[in-house]
Design a protein around this motif. Structure first.
Motif: not given
Length: 343
Positions: A87-97, A203-213
């Motif tokens: 788990a990380g602070p958004g998938t955007q942060i995970l992309l370079p890793i 990769l799975r994003s939490f904020g999009k479906f749960y409306g909490m980007a």
């Protein structure tokens, strides 16, 4: 199945994305306020979480709470075990890793057109990047990326085809990254249950479906050797206390998830009908956003912008638009704005 990291290189400044209301105000300074921002694919109906305890802000996040979140994410997303989840602070942060995971990588292939940050992250990791339209061309790469369902087109690649590609990548020490940011609203099977075989990361994003980007939470799901490396790169406390509280409630709430999928499906149909009334057909998308291809796309964008409705356009694809779902109190204004569109 260990993989080594490689140093990255700069790939330029940040890209343009949806959700930029400063850009909207600059383009349409006379537009009525408040803005209706439909330029993202974020659920307008946020998850109704319980009040945050003061300790979520005053204390460092507990390791036990982080482990509980990984357990819930594994159950919600179909991962084999919590050890398969980082788990990380958004998938955007995970992309370079993620892009640095492949040893001796030289070529990255990305199924396009799609979310542009994947290409930028690959370039930062030192890859030559090839954007392709045929899934078969991905097998030539060391790092292959598929957004499934795709953003913005909604294109979906069948599970069997993805698993065949993952097996091909595994045999040569490569990696297939499947970005399932919008899979929560998909009717197709995901591939998280197959990550233990190797050669595959989801990769799975939490904020999009749960409306909490703004919570900034994302997950990488892969073989435990891979997720252990990602966790090591992120370090401790990679998820904030408030995010742990909110996401742990949301991911455990299967009833809300099922009801929301049905609601979004109905509202996507309602949006399709509004667009069809103005002669605008939908070419694809998901129930969180609709994809439009129209020869007068720029006219549609400008007319709606002048009415305070901001949608997504794409500089390199002038006939393409993406429009998200409005909140409950925004439908009437959207309908009125659409009636000003003549195409």
């Amino acid at each position: 199945m260990p993989m080594a990291f490689e140093a990255g290189v700069s790939a330029g400044g940040p890209l343009q994305h949806g959700g930029n209301l400063a850009q909207a105000r600059a383009l349409f300074p006379e537009a009525p306020q408040p803005w209706i921002d439909l330029s993202t694919g974020i659920n307008p109906h946020s998850y109704p979480y319980s009040p945050l305890p003061a300790s979520a802000f005053s204390r460092l996040p507990e390791a036990e709470a982080a482990e509980r979140l990984r357990q819930l994410a594994a159950e919600a997303y179909g991962a084999p075990t919590p050890d398969h989840v980082a788990a990380g602070p958004g998938t955007q942060i995970l992309l370079p890793i993620v892009a640095r995971l492949v040893r001796r990588g030289s070529l990255a292939a990305i199924l396009s057109p799609t979310y542009a940050e994947h290409a930028r992250a690959a370039r930062m990791a030192g890859y030559a990047v090839r954007e392709v339209e045929d899934v078969g061309q991905l097998a030539e790469a060391d790092l292959a990326v598929v957004v499934n369902p795709n953003n913005p087109t909604g294109r979906t690649i069948p599970k069997a085809e993805l698993l065949e590609l993952a097996a091909s990548m595994r045999r040569k020490g490569g990696l297939l990254v499947v970005d399932e940011a919008f899979h929560d609203v998909s009717v197709h099977s995901g591939v998280t249950d197959a990550v233990d075989a190797g050669g595959l990361l989801v990769l799975r994003s939490f904020g999009k479906f749960y409306g909490m980007a703004g919570v900034r939470l994302g997950f990488a799901i892969s073989h435990p050797d891979v997720t252990a490396r990602i966790k090591g790169e992120l370090g401790p406390w990679s998820v904030s206390g408030p995010a742990l509280h909110i996401a742990s409630e949301a991911l455990a709430d299967g009833a809300w998830r099922a009801a929301m999928r049905e609601r979004l499906h109905r509202e996507a149909g309602r949006l399709d009908a509004l667009l069809a009334d103005r002669g605008i057909s939908v070419a694809g998308g998901t129930s969180l956003f609709r994809y439009i291809r129209h020869p007068q796309a720029q006219t549609i964008f400008n007319v709606l912008g002048q009415k305070g409705v901001f949608i997504r356009r794409f500089g390199d694809r002038p006939e393409d638009l993406r429009i998200g779902l409005p909140a409950e109190d925004q439908w009437q204004r959207l309908e009125q704005a659409l009636w000003e569109v003549t195409v």
